[in-house]
Scaffold this active site. Sequence first.
Site, mmCIF file in Angstrom:
data_model
loop_
_atom_site.group_PDB
_atom_site.id
_atom_site.type_symbol
_atom_site.label_atom_id
_atom_site.label_comp_id
_atom_site.label_asym_id
_atom_site.label_seq_id
_atom_site.Cartn_x
_atom_site.Cartn_y
_atom_site.Cartn_z
ATOM 1 N N ARG A 76 -9.003 12.791 -48.562
ATOM 2 C CA ARG A 76 -8.463 11.401 -48.270
ATOM 3 C C ARG A 76 -9.962 10.932 -48.927
ATOM 4 O O ARG A 76 -10.702 10.582 -47.344
ATOM 5 C CB ARG A 76 -8.001 11.358 -46.945
ATOM 6 C CG ARG A 76 -7.477 9.675 -46.982
ATOM 7 C CD ARG A 76 -6.982 9.752 -45.465
ATOM 8 N NE ARG A 76 -6.379 8.129 -45.061
ATOM 9 C CZ ARG A 76 -6.760 7.765 -44.128
ATOM 10 N NH1 ARG A 76 -8.064 8.164 -43.667
ATOM 11 N NH2 ARG A 76 -7.018 5.863 -44.320
ATOM 12 N N HIS A 120 -10.121 -0.037 -46.943
ATOM 13 C CA HIS A 120 -10.412 0.756 -45.019
ATOM 14 C C HIS A 120 -11.684 -0.267 -45.153
ATOM 15 O O HIS A 120 -13.220 0.545 -44.794
ATOM 16 C CB HIS A 120 -10.949 2.010 -45.519
ATOM 17 C CG HIS A 120 -11.211 2.768 -44.530
ATOM 18 N ND1 HIS A 120 -10.027 3.683 -43.861
ATOM 19 C CD2 HIS A 120 -11.859 2.383 -43.439
ATOM 20 C CE1 HIS A 120 -10.575 4.293 -43.253
ATOM 21 N NE2 HIS A 120 -11.580 3.487 -42.365
ATOM 22 N N GLU A 165 -5.157 1.159 -40.926
ATOM 23 C CA GLU A 165 -5.099 0.335 -39.998
ATOM 24 C C GLU A 165 -5.443 -1.009 -39.346
ATOM 25 O O GLU A 165 -6.608 -1.495 -39.327
ATOM 26 C CB GLU A 165 -6.861 0.875 -39.079
ATOM 27 C CG GLU A 165 -6.968 2.848 -38.572
ATOM 28 C CD GLU A 165 -7.702 3.428 -38.169
ATOM 29 O OE1 GLU A 165 -8.650 1.685 -37.512
ATOM 30 O OE2 GLU A 165 -8.133 3.934 -38.101
ATOM 31 N N ASN A 291 -2.869 7.439 -37.313
ATOM 32 C CA ASN A 291 -4.689 7.963 -36.476
ATOM 33 C C ASN A 291 -4.348 7.951 -35.741
ATOM 34 O O ASN A 291 -4.154 7.423 -34.860
ATOM 35 C CB ASN A 291 -6.028 6.821 -37.307
ATOM 36 C CG ASN A 291 -5.915 7.307 -38.997
ATOM 37 O OD1 ASN A 291 -4.878 8.165 -40.048
ATOM 38 N ND2 ASN A 291 -6.688 5.581 -39.469
ATOM 39 N N TYR A 293 -6.546 9.351 -32.416
ATOM 40 C CA TYR A 293 -7.492 9.775 -31.371
ATOM 41 C C TYR A 293 -7.881 10.248 -30.092
ATOM 42 O O TYR A 293 -8.118 11.021 -29.323
ATOM 43 C CB TYR A 293 -9.014 9.211 -31.681
ATOM 44 C CG TYR A 293 -8.939 9.108 -32.963
ATOM 45 C CD1 TYR A 293 -10.373 9.836 -33.288
ATOM 46 C CD2 TYR A 293 -8.696 7.997 -34.016
ATOM 47 C CE1 TYR A 293 -10.659 10.249 -34.993
ATOM 48 C CE2 TYR A 293 -9.563 8.480 -35.460
ATOM 49 C CZ TYR A 293 -10.080 8.840 -36.002
ATOM 50 O OH TYR A 293 -10.786 8.891 -37.225
ATOM 51 N N GLU A 347 -6.036 10.698 -39.912
ATOM 52 C CA GLU A 347 -7.584 10.663 -38.839
ATOM 53 C C GLU A 347 -7.154 11.369 -37.832
ATOM 54 O O GLU A 347 -6.007 11.295 -36.868
ATOM 55 C CB GLU A 347 -8.187 9.697 -38.854
ATOM 56 C CG GLU A 347 -8.425 9.052 -40.216
ATOM 57 C CD GLU A 347 -9.327 7.525 -39.772
ATOM 58 O OE1 GLU A 347 -9.436 7.761 -38.806
ATOM 59 O OE2 GLU A 347 -9.414 6.682 -41.166
HETATM 60 O O1 IFM Z 1 -14.518 5.722 -38.329
HETATM 61 C C1 IFM Z 1 -13.119 5.642 -37.659
HETATM 62 C C2 IFM Z 1 -12.419 5.006 -39.552
HETATM 63 O O2 IFM Z 1 -13.055 4.123 -39.859
HETATM 64 C C3 IFM Z 1 -10.708 4.509 -39.008
HETATM 65 N N1 IFM Z 1 -10.707 4.833 -38.075
HETATM 66 C C4 IFM Z 1 -11.142 5.775 -36.791
HETATM 67 C C5 IFM Z 1 -12.255 5.767 -37.133
HETATM 68 C C6 IFM Z 1 -13.284 6.664 -35.652
HETATM 69 O O3 IFM Z 1 -13.217 5.300 -35.168
#
Ligand code: IFM
Length: 472
Positions: A76, A120, A165, A291, A293, A347
Amino acid sequence: MDRRFPTGFVIGAATAAYQIEGAAAADGRGESIWDRFSHTPGRVARDQTGDVACDHYHRFPEDVGILAELGLDAYRFSVAWPRVIPAGSGPVNGAGLDFYDRLVDLLLERGVSPQLTLYHWDLPQALEDAGGWPVRATAEAFAEYAGVVARRLGDRVRQIATINEPFVVADHGYGRGLHAPGRAEPAAALAAGHHLLVAHGLAVAAIRAAAPRAAVGIVLNLAPQHPATQHPLDLEAAAAGHEVLNRWYLDPIVGRGYPEEAVRRAGWRHREIRDGDLALIAAPIDFLGVNYYSRRVVRSPLLPAFDTPSVAPERTAMGWEVHPAGLVEVLEFVRSRTGRLPLFVTENGAAYPADSGDPSRDPERLRYLHRHLEAALTAIERGVPLAGYFAWSLLDNFEWAHGYDFRFGIVHVDFTTQQRTIRDSGRFLGSVARGHLLPALDARPGEEAPEMGPRASGPTGRPPRLPGPEAA
Ligand code: IFM
């Protein structure tokens, strides 16, 4: 016990143009808001810029070679709008498009499926000078750009995501000034958010017209918002956070309109919404990218702060809590809105300091990926139509306002020599992709996923130490 991914499940790695390409002035590329922002003293840690980054623009054959060597199914990447249309709208820069053409062909030649994101975060500076995302013309220019890229690459690229995002673009770029273009104007952020969704809707139509075989979608960053305690104010704050982060963009995309309470709280008067916009934004899509985290533990600003907890949760170098159960929770929440629509984890990853002795060693990142792949499998077992998983990121890279201090790569990059070293996490991910099998690591009790939304309850007494991932 080893666990198997379903046939056809895609495992890959992700990057973004400004974070890796470098070659900021090569072959007619125009200026982006990130060039301007990073060259403004004091905006990025150590005043670092993406001028060179991983020099991927010149080294992409080596990077594609790494993807192929690892055996990843897919890559990606994002296209830099100012490389393709330097002024944002108008003349197309053939050399810029040629670069992505060569990248796509090489990926296909090496058996790696290309998955493209159109935006992006690197808006052409000329469009920002004309008002940026708070102005509707930017959405129209985006549709023009989407058509150009889809016409050239859409015969070979299977999946095209419009925007990455939108929450971060509007909130960090226009609401809080943490990201380019560095504007702290809450009203502009609300307008930007709407125009990003309009841009998405217009681009879906443009891509479908230019590349009928490509699947089209959008990528959202989502995170459970868990109340820090069962105090009514914490519950209220967490519910509000859920609406702003998890529903503001998702709900209109699935045809439910903006979450009314959140709109009222934000004081948004809707002036930017034109007749037909909500239908345009809700145009059918073929996939949704998520995405993920971490989660956010929400403490009401009206309550006193906590004392430091006796047992601190495990955190990455970004300060983000490692919370794999949140991935299951987020995916189940999205599925409650999207039904059978294929979902992708577009992500997921973690920053940890580089091992100074041996750059290939990264046990924490390997474990982070393993635990989140387990969560992905759990979501599938619970009926979520999850079709793929992309680790963030293929390479250590420019982590926006943090510069190069935070390393997310499954491949280590020495930014002095540009030498790439595949990390253990990269080899691990490659082995999972090749066998579609996740080996057992070890059992982690207490990782049950709660329900997402206002009723979700967090770990009483666990205070938020740092902002969640949406504040990156
Ligand atoms: O690096 C970023 C990415 O560009 C967008 N999502 C979160 C990642 C980590 O912060």
